[in-house]
Design a protein around this motif. Structure first.
Motif, PDB file in Angstrom:
ATOM      1  N   SER A  31      -4.304  80.960  10.473  1.00  0.00           N
ATOM      2  CA  SER A  31      -3.967  82.384  10.590  1.00  0.00           C
ATOM      3  C   SER A  31      -2.786  82.770   9.717  1.00  0.00           C
ATOM      4  O   SER A  31      -2.699  83.909   9.246  1.00  0.00           O
ATOM      5  N   SER A  32      -1.863  81.841   9.469  1.00  0.00           N
ATOM      6  CA  SER A  32      -0.683  82.157   8.664  1.00  0.00           C
ATOM      7  C   SER A  32      -1.035  82.371   7.196  1.00  0.00           C
ATOM      8  O   SER A  32      -0.235  82.887   6.432  1.00  0.00           O
ATOM      9  N   CYS A  33      -2.231  81.936   6.795  1.00  0.00           N
ATOM     10  CA  CYS A  33      -2.654  82.093   5.405  1.00  0.00           C
ATOM     11  C   CYS A  33      -3.459  83.364   5.161  1.00  0.00           C
ATOM     12  O   CYS A  33      -3.767  83.687   4.021  1.00  0.00           O
ATOM     13  N   SER A  34      -3.819  84.077   6.210  1.00  0.00           N
ATOM     14  CA  SER A  34      -4.633  85.283   6.035  1.00  0.00           C
ATOM     15  C   SER A  34      -3.848  86.368   5.322  1.00  0.00           C
ATOM     16  O   SER A  34      -2.609  86.349   5.299  1.00  0.00           O
ATOM     17  N   ASP A  35      -4.551  87.320   4.748  1.00  0.00           N
ATOM     18  CA  ASP A  35      -3.878  88.441   4.086  1.00  0.00           C
ATOM     19  C   ASP A  35      -2.991  89.203   5.056  1.00  0.00           C
ATOM     20  O   ASP A  35      -1.864  89.593   4.724  1.00  0.00           O
ATOM     21  N   ASP A  36      -3.494  89.415   6.284  1.00  0.00           N
ATOM     22  CA  ASP A  36      -2.729  90.168   7.272  1.00  0.00           C
ATOM     23  C   ASP A  36      -1.384  89.507   7.553  1.00  0.00           C
ATOM     24  O   ASP A  36      -0.386  90.185   7.808  1.00  0.00           O
ATOM     25  N   ALA A  37      -1.360  88.179   7.515  1.00  0.00           N
ATOM     26  CA  ALA A  37      -0.132  87.458   7.842  1.00  0.00           C
ATOM     27  C   ALA A  37       0.912  87.525   6.736  1.00  0.00           C
ATOM     28  O   ALA A  37       2.047  87.082   6.919  1.00  0.00           O
ATOM     29  N   GLN A  38       0.536  88.086   5.604  1.00  0.00           N
ATOM     30  CA  GLN A  38       1.482  88.170   4.470  1.00  0.00           C
ATOM     31  C   GLN A  38       2.288  89.470   4.488  1.00  0.00           C
ATOM     32  O   GLN A  38       3.058  89.729   3.566  1.00  0.00           O
ATOM     33  N   VAL A  39       2.092  90.272   5.509  1.00  0.00           N
ATOM     34  CA  VAL A  39       2.788  91.561   5.605  1.00  0.00           C
ATOM     35  C   VAL A  39       3.517  91.658   6.934  1.00  0.00           C
ATOM     36  O   VAL A  39       2.946  91.363   7.989  1.00  0.00           O
ATOM     37  N   GLN A  40       4.776  92.066   6.862  1.00  0.00           N
ATOM     38  CA  GLN A  40       5.541  92.407   8.055  1.00  0.00           C
ATOM     39  C   GLN A  40       6.035  93.838   7.904  1.00  0.00           C
ATOM     40  O   GLN A  40       6.416  94.260   6.804  1.00  0.00           O
ATOM     41  N   ILE A  41       6.031  94.589   8.990  1.00  0.00           N
ATOM     42  CA  ILE A  41       6.503  95.968   8.972  1.00  0.00           C
ATOM     43  C   ILE A  41       7.309  96.217  10.237  1.00  0.00           C
ATOM     44  O   ILE A  41       6.938  95.764  11.325  1.00  0.00           O
TER      45      ILE A  41
END
Length: 530
Positions: A31-41
């Motif tokens: 899960s840490s490699c998914s695109d979603d995991a590359q963004v924090q807001i």
């Protein structure tokens, strides 16, 4: 594995492999490699945590798209192998309305945090920028982006009126004309662009902005009390029947919006040295729809200048000085033109309740134009400037007389006018004749206002004259002469046309500015007969 060196620089083999595989690994439980995991807001950038996955190799971006009351899209282009780029979009949700957020993307080339402001859930104050035709003017485009951010760091978004790049089908053009000068600007403000003729309906435009358009080139969005409509025109400046039908439905569905704003690249009205008032088809097809549906503002680009026209209670503003070299304007459109400037510029807009305040600035921060619109009120302008010339055709070595008038004015107390009597292309200038040789400087002839002349000077080096008269006494007149200027045409003047268009500020007895339409005259220098 052999290292691959591309136009983006050195790419490490291990990093490339991880970047290439990470999107796939996300499907296998990483899960840490998914695109979603590359963004924090977050509303507080201090709450960001370290990313677990290796950083992506980001080529363009990141930037925000389709910001709503509770969601947004964070997008970027990342390198996966050599010159091969992958477009990534991550949807973030659960946001609060009218809130400033910071976002961080896990990537080399994304060292700075981004910023966005969500749309308000109900009418609330907000601000935005408008500019266009930033193509090819890389240094200027960067400066204008920086100037906008310093002018209003709290703005919510920006509208671009088209011609973002020189060649929409060339990725190098996007890199040079768009991403290079404006990446920092896009990091802090979502941009809602209209397609220009130089984007050429390109695949890159849709790649970068299709989430706004749904795969089309026309779309709309609502922000607080304002509804924004974005149209696109084909190479013949025409508009498809499909788009017209969509526009009718969209305006009808949003009829109750406090402000309705439409923008597209080509303007329906403009001033140019070609003496072309604009696109006849747009005036025939679009303008009636705007008038029938209560559109307040129409922004456009294409004509490389700042222009402000008013017709039937709709303000038509051209903002096409975002980087491309500014162009000469022609004559003001009779009974329509409120402002004309050949200069780099941008527009700042503030929506507050039932008011929208617009200010046009040049690159130095000088105010070019101001406008305040009140919802439901009619913009009435009755006064105007008129200019006449003794002969519309002159020859080198000849002379002419220019008279400046004010028409349909009430309670006039002061006048300040500036007139440039030169042109840049081809370089040419007239020479003002001194009306009073016994007084220092070059004087023009006083008109019939009857006030106190406090400035009366012409500079034949800069080819500009200034005339100012005060204490006129609340004068009202259907037509009254301000001044008379006599010009000589230098012997070496090549055939050309001068557009003599004064810029005037009129004030009433209370000191309030009297809004008026501009006026001017065209004088042609013809070749001397042998």
């Amino acid at each position: 594995m052999k290292k691959d060196r591309s136009r983006f620089g050195e790419v490490r083999p291990a990093a490339v492999l991880l970047i290439f595989l990470c999107p796939l690994i996300g499907f296998w439980g990483c899960s840490s490699c998914s695109d979603d995991a590359q963004v924090q807001i977050a509303a507080d950038a201090g709450t960001f945590k370290a990313f677990a996955a290796p950083p992506r190799d980001i080529a363009y971006g990141p930037y925000s798209l389709k910001v709503t009351t509770n969601a947004a899209i964070i997008a970027w282009e990342e390198k996966i192998w050599g010159d091969t780029l992958r477009h990534v979009e991550v949807s973030v949700s659960g946001l609060s309305p009218a809130t400033k957020y910071f976002y961080r993307v896990n990537g080399n080339g994304a060292e700075k945090d981004g910023r966005l402001v969500t749309a308000p859930a109900a009418p609330a104050p907000f601000s935005f920028f408008v500019w266009g035709d930033s193509r090819t003017g890389n240094d200027v485009a960067r400066q204008i982006g920086e100037k906008m951010l310093t002018t209003d760091p709290d703005a919510s978004f920006a509208l671009h009126c088209g011609d973002m790049v020189m060649d929409g089908d060339d990725q190098q053009s996007w890199e040079r004309d768009w991403w290079g000068p404006l990446s920092d600007f896009m990091l802090y403000l979502p941009i809602y662009p209209a397609m220009g003729n130089h984007e050429q309906n390109s695949a890159f435009y849709y790649r970068y902005f299709s989430s706004l358009t749904g795969g089309s080139c026309f779309y709309s969005f609502t922000w607080g009390a304002a509804h924004f409509v974005v149209l696109c025109l084909d190479e013949g400046n025409s508009i498809s029947s499909e788009q017209i039908e969509w526009l009718k439905n969209d305006l009808e569905e949003n009829r109750d919006a406090t402000f309705k704003v439409v923008y597209h690249h080509v303007p329906p009205y403009f001033s140019s040295p070609a003496d072309d008032a604009g696109s006849e088809q747009l005036r025939t097809v679009l303008v009636p729809l705007y008038e029938e549906n209560g559109v307040n503002l129409v922004f456009s680009g294409d004509v490389h200048s700042y222009q402000h026209h008013l017709k039937n209670n709709i303000h038509y503003l051209i903002s096409a000085g975002g980087g491309e070299r500014p162009s000469e304007c022609g004559l003001p459109l009779e009974g329509m033109t409120l402002s004309l400037f050949k200069t780099y510029h941008f527009i700042h807009a503030m929506v507050d309740g039932t008011s929208i305040h617009l200010t046009a600035y040049d690159l130095d921060g000088t105010v070019l134009d101001r406008l305040t619109l009140e919802s439901g009120q009619i913009s009435e302008v009755s006064s105007s400037i008129a200019v006449s010339v003794s002969s519309q055709e002159v020859v080198p070595g000849g002379e002419c007389q220019v008279d400046l008038f004010i028409q349909n004015v009430q309670n006039l107390d002061s006048v300040s006018c500036t007139l440039e009597y030169k042109k840049d292309e081809p370089p040419a200038a007239l020479q003002a004749v001194d009306a009073d040789p016994n007084t220092a400087g070059i004087q023009v002839i006083k008109g019939d206002l009857g006030g106190e002349v406090i400035v009366n000077e012409s500079d034949n080096g800069l080819e500009v004259l200034h005339y100012q008269e005060q204490h006129i006494g609340g004068r009202s007149a259907a037509k009254i002469k301000v001044a008379t200027i006599k010009f000589n045409v230098p012997e070496d003047t090549q055939p050309t046309a001068f557009y003599l268009v004064p810029r005037c500020i009129l004030r009433d007895a209370a000191g309030a500015e009297i809004v008026h339409f501009m006026g001017g005259v065209k004088m042609v220098v013809k070749k001397s007969e042998p």
